[in-house]
Write an enzyme that holds these catalytic residues in place. Structure first.
Site, PDB file in Angstrom:
ATOM      1  N   SER A 163       0.833  -1.207   0.000  1.00 35.89           N
ATOM      2  CA  SER A 163       0.000   0.000   0.000  1.00 35.89           C
ATOM      3  C   SER A 163       0.867   1.256   0.000  1.00 35.89           C
ATOM      4  O   SER A 163       1.810   1.366   0.782  1.00 35.89           O
ATOM      5  CB  SER A 163      -0.916   0.010   1.231  1.00 35.89           C
ATOM      6  OG  SER A 163      -1.817  -1.073   1.179  1.00 35.89           O
ATOM      7  N   GLU A 210       2.602   6.156   2.800  1.00 41.95           N
ATOM      8  CA  GLU A 210       3.057   5.127   3.729  1.00 41.95           C
ATOM      9  C   GLU A 210       4.481   4.681   3.377  1.00 41.95           C
ATOM     10  O   GLU A 210       5.265   4.347   4.249  1.00 41.95           O
ATOM     11  CB  GLU A 210       2.106   3.939   3.663  1.00 41.95           C
ATOM     12  CG  GLU A 210       2.424   2.807   4.604  1.00 41.95           C
ATOM     13  CD  GLU A 210       1.369   1.733   4.579  1.00 41.95           C
ATOM     14  OE1 GLU A 210       1.710   0.567   4.851  1.00 41.95           O
ATOM     15  OE2 GLU A 210       0.195   2.033   4.268  1.00 41.95           O
TER      16      GLU A 210
END
Length: 313
Positions: free
Chosen positions: A235, A307
């Site tokens: 992600s 992230e």
């Protein structure tokens, strides 16, 4: 002799060091994204004694150090990394003391789950297929299938600084943790350099066959979702509950799925994955993440938070 050559010679000639010492090591071989220029000096100690020796020598020479784990959440600059890149990938000891599972920072979750299946230790199945290392997962507070590392962590051994005598024990305190955030990130932000040496996880006795089956189910789900089709870092953006939707859905609804820059592409099957189609550069990844953030901000007013970590020159 410059200091990098000096530290390499010190390690090569010392009985206190065992491990790899490489100059201009391509970081594309050390990251799951398969991207990145050379590490000026790459050192991978074979054990904790060697790691401590290197750290003390680096401290004495005041050399910059970049700590590398499994390389699963990184985008390394095409120009590489200056100074010394210190890998903990060879630190893989695992043991069970009757209450907790203890593993060194370089242990992969494949290795951890294999051990758990053999020993009949349940509780970590959600992390089957998680790329990277135990140390990196603790640092990032990795989350898989609604379970975070902080939900299973009992404690950790770490260094705060670059000297062996700075070794400390962290006892789990839930108040220190949040969604994909750990107290070790806050240490880094304060100017210190935390290095997680080992982690202790809460586990329980279970049937090996049941543990193996649960792991297989999570792996099959990852495969269906395309986690392993191309090199990636998982992600790209954190989910934000305030947005009311997962980041992948927000990106899809912004019409960005399958958009690409060079060989960096938003996965056609998942809006929150960027994949390397073969020859993507770090600059391609950086430009693509910036484009996603700009378009989502323009259409939804949401500020997506990255992230993945960009590092290097």
């Amino acid at each position: 002799m410059n200091n990098l050559r000096k530290i390499a010679e010190i390690c090569n000639t010392s009985a206190d060091f065992n491990g790899k010492i490489l100059f201009d090591e391509p970081m594309r071989e050390r990251t799951t994204f398969k991207i990145g220029g050379p590490a000026e000096l790459f050192i991978e100690p074979a054990d904790e004694k060697s790691l401590m020796f290197v750290l003390n020598e680096l401290y004495e020479l005041k050399l910059p150090v970049f700590i590398l784990g499994g390389g699963s959440n990184l985008v390394v600059s095409d120009k590489g990394i200056e100074g010394c890149t210190l890998s903990v990938a060879a630190l893989k000891d695992i043991r069970f003391d009757g209450a907790c599972l203890h593993c060194q920072a370089g242990t992969s979750f494949d290795e951890i789950l294999d051990f758990c299946i053999l020993q009949g230790l349940g509780g970590l199945e959600n992390f089957a297929g998680l790329p990277g290392s135990a140390g990196g997962a603790v640092y990032m507070n990795a989350r898989c299938y609604e379970k975070s590392i902080s939900d299973v962590l009992a404690g950790a051994e770490y260094l705060c600084g670059t000297k062996a005598q700075d070794k400390k024990h962290y006892g789990m305190n839930a108040a220190d943790w949040d969604y994909k955030k750990s107290p070790f990130m806050a240490m880094h932000g304060s100017g210190a350099q935390p290095l997680i040496l080992s982690a202790s996880f809460k586990v329980y006795r279970d049937e090996p066959a049941r543990i193996k089956q649960k792991c297989a189910e999570y792996m099959e789900d990852r495969e269906r979702k395309g986690h392993f089709r191309y090199p990636s870092a998982g992600s790209v953006f954190k989910n934000n509950r305030a947005f009311g939707k997962p980041s992948g859905q927000i990106i899809d609804e912004a019409g960005l799925r399958a958009f690409r820059i060079g060989d960096a592409q938003i996965a056609p099957w998942h809006g929150n994955f960027i994949v390397n189609l073969g020859n993507a550069s770090a600059d391609n990844i950086k430009e693509l993440t910036a484009q996603i953030r700009t378009e989502v901000k323009k259409k939804n007013g949401f500020e997506l938070e990255c992230e993945i970590i960009f590092c290097g020159k």
